[in-house]
Enzyme design. Structure first.
Site, PDB file in Angstrom:
ATOM      1  N   CYS A  47      -1.170   4.585   2.582  1.00 25.21           N
ATOM      2  CA  CYS A  47      -0.913   5.429   3.227  1.00 25.21           C
ATOM      3  C   CYS A  47      -1.594   4.768   4.327  1.00 25.21           C
ATOM      4  O   CYS A  47      -1.572   3.879   4.879  1.00 25.21           O
ATOM      5  CB  CYS A  47      -2.057   7.185   3.314  1.00 25.21           C
ATOM      6  SG  CYS A  47      -1.840   7.138   1.957  1.00 25.21           S
ATOM      7  N   ARG A 105       2.834   0.816   3.559  1.00 25.38           N
ATOM      8  CA  ARG A 105       1.228   1.176   2.747  1.00 25.38           C
ATOM      9  C   ARG A 105       1.869   2.285   1.890  1.00 25.38           C
ATOM     10  O   ARG A 105       0.897   2.570   1.269  1.00 25.38           O
ATOM     11  CB  ARG A 105       0.471   1.572   3.949  1.00 25.38           C
ATOM     12  CG  ARG A 105       0.293   0.377   4.756  1.00 25.38           C
ATOM     13  CD  ARG A 105      -0.517   0.818   6.281  1.00 25.38           C
ATOM     14  NE  ARG A 105      -1.606   1.386   5.717  1.00 25.38           N
ATOM     15  CZ  ARG A 105      -2.675   0.572   5.134  1.00 25.38           C
ATOM     16  NH1 ARG A 105      -3.111  -0.731   6.197  1.00 25.38           N
ATOM     17  NH2 ARG A 105      -4.260   0.498   5.200  1.00 25.38           N
ATOM     18  N   TRP A 145       0.857   7.259   0.255  1.00 25.06           N
ATOM     19  CA  TRP A 145       1.230   6.932  -1.212  1.00 25.06           C
ATOM     20  C   TRP A 145       0.534   7.635  -2.067  1.00 25.06           C
ATOM     21  O   TRP A 145      -1.112   7.438  -1.548  1.00 25.06           O
ATOM     22  CB  TRP A 145       0.144   5.351  -0.518  1.00 25.06           C
ATOM     23  CG  TRP A 145       0.390   4.892  -2.512  1.00 25.06           C
ATOM     24  CD1 TRP A 145       1.507   4.108  -2.996  1.00 25.06           C
ATOM     25  CD2 TRP A 145      -0.107   4.402  -3.244  1.00 25.06           C
ATOM     26  NE1 TRP A 145       1.105   3.744  -4.213  1.00 25.06           N
ATOM     27  CE2 TRP A 145      -0.035   3.857  -4.181  1.00 25.06           C
ATOM     28  CE3 TRP A 145      -1.663   5.259  -3.433  1.00 25.06           C
ATOM     29  CZ2 TRP A 145      -0.761   3.708  -5.234  1.00 25.06           C
ATOM     30  CZ3 TRP A 145      -2.861   4.900  -4.202  1.00 25.06           C
ATOM     31  CH2 TRP A 145      -1.766   3.600  -5.547  1.00 25.06           C
ATOM     32  N   ASN A 156      -5.367   8.491   5.937  1.00 22.21           N
ATOM     33  CA  ASN A 156      -5.342   7.709   4.559  1.00 22.21           C
ATOM     34  C   ASN A 156      -7.031   6.752   4.218  1.00 22.21           C
ATOM     35  O   ASN A 156      -7.763   6.784   5.100  1.00 22.21           O
ATOM     36  CB  ASN A 156      -4.899   6.419   5.596  1.00 22.21           C
ATOM     37  CG  ASN A 156      -5.310   4.951   4.456  1.00 22.21           C
ATOM     38  OD1 ASN A 156      -4.949   4.880   3.249  1.00 22.21           O
ATOM     39  ND2 ASN A 156      -5.553   4.023   4.640  1.00 22.21           N
ATOM     40  N   GLY A 157      -7.224   7.729   2.852  1.00 20.08           N
ATOM     41  CA  GLY A 157      -8.114   7.159   2.130  1.00 20.08           C
ATOM     42  C   GLY A 157      -9.028   8.409   0.593  1.00 20.08           C
ATOM     43  O   GLY A 157      -7.263   9.140   0.730  1.00 20.08           O
ATOM     44  N   GLU A 163       1.134 -15.254 -11.974  1.00 24.07           N
ATOM     45  CA  GLU A 163       1.797 -15.072 -11.179  1.00 24.07           C
ATOM     46  C   GLU A 163       3.743 -14.341 -11.136  1.00 24.07           C
ATOM     47  O   GLU A 163       3.540 -13.362 -10.885  1.00 24.07           O
ATOM     48  CB  GLU A 163       1.661 -16.103  -9.557  1.00 24.07           C
ATOM     49  CG  GLU A 163       1.809 -15.460  -8.418  1.00 24.07           C
ATOM     50  CD  GLU A 163       1.190 -14.556  -7.640  1.00 24.07           C
ATOM     51  OE1 GLU A 163       0.923 -13.292  -8.475  1.00 24.07           O
ATOM     52  OE2 GLU A 163       2.193 -13.977  -7.030  1.00 24.07           O
ATOM     53  N   LYS A 170       5.063 -10.865 -10.716  1.00 26.26           N
ATOM     54  CA  LYS A 170       6.091 -10.645  -9.180  1.00 26.26           C
ATOM     55  C   LYS A 170       7.644  -9.722 -10.207  1.00 26.26           C
ATOM     56  O   LYS A 170       7.792  -8.799  -9.792  1.00 26.26           O
ATOM     57  CB  LYS A 170       6.480 -11.733  -8.979  1.00 26.26           C
ATOM     58  CG  LYS A 170       6.069 -12.750  -7.771  1.00 26.26           C
ATOM     59  CD  LYS A 170       5.841 -11.928  -6.673  1.00 26.26           C
ATOM     60  CE  LYS A 170       4.265 -10.925  -6.186  1.00 26.26           C
ATOM     61  NZ  LYS A 170       3.323 -11.511  -6.208  1.00 26.26           N
ATOM     62  N   GLU A 174       6.474  -5.933 -11.090  1.00 26.66           N
ATOM     63  CA  GLU A 174       6.178  -5.314  -9.943  1.00 26.66           C
ATOM     64  C   GLU A 174       7.453  -4.567  -9.411  1.00 26.66           C
ATOM     65  O   GLU A 174       7.695  -3.738  -8.687  1.00 26.66           O
ATOM     66  CB  GLU A 174       4.809  -5.634  -8.860  1.00 26.66           C
ATOM     67  CG  GLU A 174       5.484  -7.139  -7.776  1.00 26.66           C
ATOM     68  CD  GLU A 174       4.428  -6.779  -7.048  1.00 26.66           C
ATOM     69  OE1 GLU A 174       3.456  -6.041  -6.941  1.00 26.66           O
ATOM     70  OE2 GLU A 174       3.442  -8.304  -7.229  1.00 26.66           O
ATOM     71  N   HIS A 231      -2.221 -17.567 -31.377  1.00 26.26           N
ATOM     72  CA  HIS A 231      -3.484 -17.144 -31.630  1.00 26.26           C
ATOM     73  C   HIS A 231      -3.420 -15.026 -31.424  1.00 26.26           C
ATOM     74  O   HIS A 231      -3.621 -14.564 -31.603  1.00 26.26           O
ATOM     75  CB  HIS A 231      -4.069 -17.647 -31.010  1.00 26.26           C
ATOM     76  CG  HIS A 231      -4.744 -18.690 -30.669  1.00 26.26           C
ATOM     77  ND1 HIS A 231      -5.227 -19.027 -32.155  1.00 26.26           N
ATOM     78  CD2 HIS A 231      -4.214 -19.732 -29.905  1.00 26.26           C
ATOM     79  CE1 HIS A 231      -5.724 -20.289 -31.568  1.00 26.26           C
ATOM     80  NE2 HIS A 231      -5.191 -20.501 -30.697  1.00 26.26           N
ATOM     81  N   LYS A 261       1.565  -1.859  -0.362  1.00 22.81           N
ATOM     82  CA  LYS A 261       0.910  -3.153   0.377  1.00 22.81           C
ATOM     83  C   LYS A 261      -0.425  -3.548   0.358  1.00 22.81           C
ATOM     84  O   LYS A 261      -1.441  -4.100  -0.499  1.00 22.81           O
ATOM     85  CB  LYS A 261       1.267  -3.333   1.759  1.00 22.81           C
ATOM     86  CG  LYS A 261       1.273  -4.918   2.021  1.00 22.81           C
ATOM     87  CD  LYS A 261       2.068  -5.477   1.426  1.00 22.81           C
ATOM     88  CE  LYS A 261       1.779  -7.253   1.679  1.00 22.81           C
ATOM     89  NZ  LYS A 261       2.663  -7.972   1.096  1.00 22.81           N
TER      90      LYS A 261
END
Ligand code: AGP
Length: 592
Positions: free
Chosen positions: A2, A28, A74, A100-101, A464, A468, A471, A487, A587
């Site tokens: 948010c 966001r 979000w 936001n929260g 990484e 990428k 996502e 293994h 983000k």
């Protein structure tokens, strides 16, 4: 997680400005959007979906008024629907709130409020806030007092922007554990979750701390604590420009940010003298503990290999979300290094709070003035500039550069420092592989599973690369230590599962090469990254991405991650996904 915005303008309509500001916060959250403006009444337009679609549907002339608030969502509580989009209001549409929260005790408060007659129209936690404020104002309290009383009732995290028809001309902001900045223009005032929102209007900002309230009244800004005492705060000049937060001809922010990486690293390298000073100031420590999430966690993993090999110092890496359950025996001789692009990740901030009680803490952060920079005992700024794409790219290589500078300066390793300074040239070589990678992406766009393998310093690079891919392409990708495949995961390998092998020259080279052979003999197709003169890889790989023959594996994580970012980016584009706004992600993750 948010984004919120508020503004009081001098002689302009607020709705277009709010829309433009909130657009800068779309990284966001982008599942819903809403605006409320205020003149003789509070008018609201909100909907599910992205800002550009919302803009096409609404007539901004129906939102008159020189002040207002806006939100991108979000979803945490309640599906992404029009009803759940912010702003939320009280029963009489006289108080509007963006948030936001997360309000943790919203269920109890909602049933109390419903019992006393309040009517709710959404499933969100946020909606209890305007109703609580309404109930306090009904007792005769001012908006400011009512907000203060409400903050005593609510548990959780919040950055709020609030306006009420009963006190026209005022917007009040308040924060606890979610970021909020105040932008100060010429007779214009702004509230925002993050600096890029206001860059078009001002370069002057105040960073609010936890439990602080700001009252914007069109003539001035007043900051108070939650007991009502006035606080004086520093006004910062922001050195990010509006242009830095634009796409500048690229199709996506992510691609622009991938190309900005050599410059981002140059900027981080300019911090050398600051880090030299910091190294002198740091008290003695005999153990290091890195703490971070996501991509920043992968940078921390590189940090572990580096600190152990250069400083021969025991080094832990802990996921910030696990830190409260396992914090690796911290004591006063431990240096806890927290890594965060945003400096606002809730898990990392929680870990920082715990670590501050026992150890020396150092935050490596990109966003200036963010919570982590104010709460850690020491700070290194990565100086990568604003990163808008949800997938971290340039901030990752800047984090790595900061970690290298720190470790090499602590270890007095001048030789590697010289090579580190040549890093932007190596990165340019990786970027030249873009056309080849674009073609590879076309061939692999319909794959369902990928493995990424590497050893030592290349293991975090493999992880990484897999993150990428996951996502922004929604393809399953797993980053694995190359020696660990046998293994278990080797059972998954066949001709439908390509393996991306990261094999720079150095200590781990020959063993990773053998692991590459293992998967090849199980019919996997191999996409390999290595030095462009590495005949061993060239003869075995189906796709070979070769560059930087003389980069040592210790410094390889920076140039070697770039082809993996490009691979994920171009597969995402091939699959018609917007890589800047992957589904379900935001983000800055300000919830635990
Ligand atoms: C990376 O591409 C992701 N967006 C995510 O993993 C991110 O790195 C993580 O959420 C940590 O964020 P921070 O660096 O702002 O703390």
């Amino acid at each position: 997680m948010c984004g919120i915005v508020g503004c009081i303008l001098k002689d302009k309509e607020s709705a277009p400005v709010l829309l433009e500001c909130v657009k800068k916060l779309e990284y966001r959250g982008y599942d819903s959007v809403g605006i409320a403006t205020s003149d003789k009444e509070i008018r609201i337009k909100k909907d599910q979906g992205k800002i550009d679609d919302f803009r096409k549907k609404i007539d901004l002339n129906e939102l008159p008024g020189k002040m207002g608030i806006a939100h991108v969502r979000w979803a945490t509580h309640g599906l992404p629907t029009k009803e759940n989009a912010h702003p939320h209001t009280d029963c009489n549409n006289r108080i509007a709130v963006v948030h936001n929260g997360i309000i943790e005790n919203f269920k109890d408060l909602r049933s109390e409020l419903e019992d006393s007659g309040h009517k709710f129209s959404s499933d969100t936690d946020t909606e209890i806030i305007p109703h609580l404020i309404e109930s306090y104002m009904a007792e005769g309290k001012s908006l400011e007092e009512a907000i203060r009383f409400a903050t005593r009732k609510i548990k959780g995290s919040y950055a709020l922007a609030i306006m009420s028809l009963d006190e026209p001309g005022i917007i009040i902001g308040v924060r606890k554990e979610s970021p909020l900045i105040v932008g100060i223009g010429e007779d214009e005032y702004f509230l925002a979750s993050d600096v890029p929102a206001v860059l078009n209007h001002t370069d002057k900002a105040i960073y609010l701390d936890n439990r602080e309230m700001v009252i914007l009244d069109g003539n001035k800004v007043t900051i108070k604590d939650l007991d009502g005492e006035i606080i004086s705060k520093k006004i910062h000049t922001i050195d990010w420009t509006e242009d830095m937060a634009k796409k500048q001809g690229y199709n996506h922010f992510m691609l622009k940010e991938i190309h900005e990486q050599p410059d981002a690293v140059k900027n981080t390298l300019r911090e050398e003298s600051e880090i030299r000073e910091l190294v002198k100031k740091l008290p003695n420590f005999n153990k290091v503990c890195f703490v971070a999430c996501g991509t920043s966690y992968h940078a921390s993993l590189v940090g572990k290999y580096l600190f152990e090999s250069i400083l021969e110092m025991p080094t832990d890496v802990i996921l910030a979300s696990e830190f409260e359950y396992s914090s690796g025996g911290l004591d006063e001789n431990t240096l806890v290094i927290l890594i965060s692009q945003s400096g606002e990740t809730a898990d990392t901030l929680k870990a920082l709070k715990i670590a501050n009680k026992k150890s020396e803490t150092l935050a490596i952060v990109n966003v200036i003035g963010s919570s982590a920079t104010r709460e850690a005992k020491h700070v290194i700024y990565t100086r990568a500039g604003p990163e808008i794409g949800v997938a971290a790219t340039k901030t990752y290589v800047s984090q790595l550069t900061s970690i290298y500078l720190l470790a090499l300066l602590l270890g007095g390793n001048e030789d590697h420092l010289k090579t580190l300074k040549k890093m932007p040239d190596y990165m340019e070589q990786s970027l030249k592989k873009e056309d080849q990678i674009k073609e590879i992406a076309k061939r692999y766009k319909n794959t369902w599973d990928f493995f990424f393998i590497g050893r030592g310093f290349s293991f975090p690079t493999a992880m990484e690369g897999a993150l990428k891919l996951k996502e922004i392409t929604y393809i399953h990708g797993e980053g694995y230590a190359a020696g660990e495949l046998k293994h278990g995961p080797l059972a998954l390998i066949d001709d439908d599962v390509p393996v991306v092998a990261v094999i720079p020259p150095g200590h781990s080279h020959d063993k990773t090469l053998s692991n590459m052979e293992e998967v090849k003999s199980r019919k996997a197709r191999i996409i390999a990254l290595g030095a462009d003169n590495d005949e061993d890889i060239i003869s075995e790989a189906h796709e070979f991405i070769g560059f930087a023959p003389d980069i040592d594996e210790m410094l390889s994580p920076i140039p070697y991650v770039i082809p993996l970012q490009l691979l994920a980016y171009y597969i995402s584009v091939e699959r018609n996904i917007d890589p800047d706004k992957p589904k379900n992600l935001a983000k800055c993750v300000t919830v635990e």
